[in-house]
Write a protein that holds these residues in place. Sequence first.
Motif, PDB file in Angstrom:
ATOM      1  N   THR A 534       0.811  -1.222   0.000  1.00 37.68           N
ATOM      2  CA  THR A 534       0.000   0.000   0.000  1.00 37.68           C
ATOM      3  C   THR A 534       0.842   1.269   0.000  1.00 37.68           C
ATOM      4  N   TRP A 535       2.071   1.197   0.501  1.00 38.89           N
ATOM      5  CA  TRP A 535       2.881   2.412   0.620  1.00 38.89           C
ATOM      6  C   TRP A 535       3.249   2.989  -0.749  1.00 38.89           C
ATOM      7  N   THR A 537       1.922   2.238  -3.733  1.00 38.91           N
ATOM      8  CA  THR A 537       0.893   2.084  -4.759  1.00 38.91           C
ATOM      9  C   THR A 537      -0.073   3.259  -4.681  1.00 38.91           C
ATOM     10  N   PRO A 538      -0.061   4.140  -5.690  1.00 35.98           N
ATOM     11  CA  PRO A 538      -0.960   5.303  -5.655  1.00 35.98           C
ATOM     12  C   PRO A 538      -2.421   4.883  -5.831  1.00 35.98           C
ATOM     13  N   VAL A 539      -3.322   5.586  -5.136  1.00 35.33           N
ATOM     14  CA  VAL A 539      -4.760   5.346  -5.267  1.00 35.33           C
ATOM     15  C   VAL A 539      -5.451   6.687  -5.445  1.00 35.33           C
ATOM     16  N   ASP A 540      -6.636   6.662  -6.042  1.00 35.00           N
ATOM     17  CA  ASP A 540      -7.363   7.898  -6.322  1.00 35.00           C
ATOM     18  C   ASP A 540      -8.057   8.462  -5.090  1.00 35.00           C
ATOM     19  N   HIS A 542      -9.240   7.529  -0.650  1.00 34.72           N
ATOM     20  CA  HIS A 542      -9.102   6.715   0.555  1.00 34.72           C
ATOM     21  C   HIS A 542      -7.723   6.057   0.682  1.00 34.72           C
ATOM     22  N   PRO A 543      -6.663   6.858   0.718  1.00 33.85           N
ATOM     23  CA  PRO A 543      -5.344   6.253   0.951  1.00 33.85           C
ATOM     24  C   PRO A 543      -5.296   5.618   2.332  1.00 33.85           C
ATOM     25  N   GLY A 549      -0.925  -0.062   6.773  1.00 29.18           N
ATOM     26  CA  GLY A 549      -0.669  -0.569   5.431  1.00 29.18           C
ATOM     27  C   GLY A 549       0.476  -1.556   5.381  1.00 29.18           C
TER      28      GLY A 549
END
Length: 927
Positions: A534-535, A537-540, A542-543, A549
């Motif tokens: 999760t660290w 890996t970019p997300v659009d 709700h990080p 993580g």
Amino acid sequence: MTHPTQPVKQLRSAMKVALAVAALHAANDAYAAFVHPLLPRLMTKLDMSIAGAAVATMSLSIAASLAQPLLGHAADRRGRRLMIVLGPVVSGIFLSMIGWAPTFGMLLLLLAAGGLGSAAFHPPAVAVAAHVTGGRGSGMRHAVFSSGGTAGYAAGPLIAVWIVAWLGFRGLWVAVIPVVILAIALYPILPTGGTAGATGPSLTAGRLARSLHGPLGLLFGVSAIAAFFQRLFLTMAPIVNANAGLSEMSGAYALSLYLAAQAVGALTGGYLTDRIDRRWLLVALTLVALPTHFFAFWFPAGSVAALVSMALAGFVNMSVLPPIVVIAQEMRPDRAALNSGIVMGLAWAAGSVGVLAAGVLGDAIGARESALAATPIMLAATFLALHPALKRHGRPIEVVSQVGGRRLLHRMVREMRNKLPRVLLTAFVLVTIATPAISQTAPLEYTIDLRDHSEDLFHVRLAVEGLGADNDIYQFASTAPGTYQVMDVGRFVRSFQALDGDGAALGTEQVAVNQWRIEDPSQVRTIEYTIAETWDTPVDAHPIYPMAGTSIEANHVLFNAHAVVGYPVGLQDAPVHVHLEYPDGWQVGTALERAVDEGFAADDYDHLVDSPILLGELTLASTEISGAAVDIYTYSKSGGVRSEQLLESMREMLQSAGEFLGELPVDRYVFLFHFEWAGRTSGAWEHSYSSEYVLPDITFSERAGAFITDIAAHEFLHIITPLNIHSEIIESFNFEEPVPSAHLWLYEGVTEWGAHAMQLRSGLTNLEEHLEVIAGKLQADRQYRADYSLEQLALTSYSDEGQSQFPNVYQRGALVGELLDILLLDLSDGESGLRELLQKLMRYYGKGRAFPDCGFYDVVAAMTYPELQDFFERYVKHAEPLPISEYYGKLGIDVVNDGQGQPVGFEVQADASERQLMLRRAWMGEK
């Protein structure tokens, strides 16, 4: 000449009376069952030991039993009708008031008064119901009467727990209303008067003792032993269940199962009493009673085997009563109520005394062990039943020809004699083979490859078999306990496949963000997938918080199970085994226990998620606090922080926490520190046996150590909440869809209060420094919406709106904890504050036992003071301005306000009163 139908009419009339009395019996005994499921609650409320709980149940039993011969004698001489209706009413009035008992002594008085009502009811009621002078069917009429009582006894625990959950402990009084209505309705049905010829001399202790020298004494002994085992079960089973982490309602269900089985046993015993030799019936039943009661405690609490054993034990225990009572009444029909009082009341009182000894033993070796040690006593009942003096009383009264005929009776007797040994043998075999017959859930076997970090992927393989149609969904977490944020871990899955035993792929389909459906789950032997860390890996949207993580790098891995591992739906409670494949030379920091094959074992998926793992090139330092081992594992990218430095900085805080709690509710605790993160958000995440910290890479300094210690103090105190005090929503966490608990103020706010209170009370901070912290929280609270209550914050914590207010739980939540502490100290004259309440709650609940999310305030008010209901209503459920000046004024501390009337600081009064000084000392831990 007597008309052939007259005996049938007489029997029908007698049965009508028996049914009416059975209804009153059900009401009476329901009240007597109120105390047993509420014992753990009473133990906490009144600070009772196991022996104290035994004294309470013994007081009820003795009061309900010891006076029965005297009251039965009076009923035989002066009439039975009034006693039959007033007895249950008196029981209901006093036993419905136990929630109001302010002291142990008052509880005993209420139980004794309620027990006397029961004592007045039983002897005349059973004499009227069995009606042995009416000829055939006395055993069945007694069984109807007895089964009514056991049915009420079975319903009583559920009724009591339900009412308490609905109206609070003090609201239990409403239960008295039905019996008053029932008594008025049934009074006209009951026969008037006593028994012809019941005009003998007054009952004396000498006459009573002499009556026990013959067969009646043997029956008394069998009944006393059976009563001992019933009281032993009713007292110890709720305590054993509570110690095993089961809920109060689970304990009530166990009691109700036992008691419901007794109702069936009473009917069966009554049926057999009219048809076969009663002496051999008692011998057989007492023999089977030993293994059934033994296995009821031997098997794990809450298991199917334990429940089966409980049902069989209850069935056998009450089956012995009809033959005992009918034989006793047939010995002297003119004193049927007196003899019933001897073999029921007096015998039950004698049996209850033995429970006190079991309670004392339970305090020494444990409730379960004490119950197991007592079971061989049942053999004494078998030897008493074998005594030749009972031989002539074994044969049932013959059926008159008009009602059934001698030939029919003889045929039934032969049939029952043939069938009874097989029935009893079957019951015994069911108990002894229960455990092997119950299939255990196979563990979920995960293997996770951490050696290839080039693509920032975790390679996961799950070996599993025996999946059914209900397990066709593989679920990834939508959130995790203590994060209060939407995670949707399924977003990070990069590949997913299910394989059969030959390695062939089976059909799978992603049906939701966090769910994959498998077409033929019964053929699955392996599930394989890759999932990104999760660290990096970019997300659009709700990080995921970094501390909740994952990170996989060349020299270390941060592993939070919910962000890597899923589970087949329906198997969240299955045992878990995890084997991690990682480079040689790495250290592994986790609270999980090592398995035999060097993997890690978890009780279930919740336990695995509750146990983060830090692997890699780590440093380790260890110590012991209040008997618990404490390990500190540290990864520092630059090597600027080592575990030894952190331990030295945290040592006094850890010692203070041990003193604050009295004893740590864990045997081992693990701190996991990760110093590398360069993002905007850093922080910590609490767990039951560990806590995890993701912080920027630094070089250790005294100031940095103090900062880290302050964070660690908060996380460490989470061993109180939610580890040992949490709602049902936390207990069985919903990983599929976020469900908020209303008590976020307790989990985070009170923990934040405790972190600072323990440092004040241990001298790590002084009064001025503590008040500065409180002033800072008052100012920070003003940065958030004043109309947004702590309960609203909790219930909206998974929404964007709630997240914008979420940090205030550490401000206003801690302030509410501070005020609650002062209020409790004020109400108790400095004797007991919030710390003592938390200790009480930990003893009552513990790790595996949850409180009802909607009934927690009632529980706390019942344990403490009614005034707390108003406090929670105003300052937790609603957002009324906090009474800072009023409450700190109780301590002789004035609030300093700014030009807008907002509190910005405090001043300690130099001329505080004696009471203010006393409360201030108690608040600072100086009492």
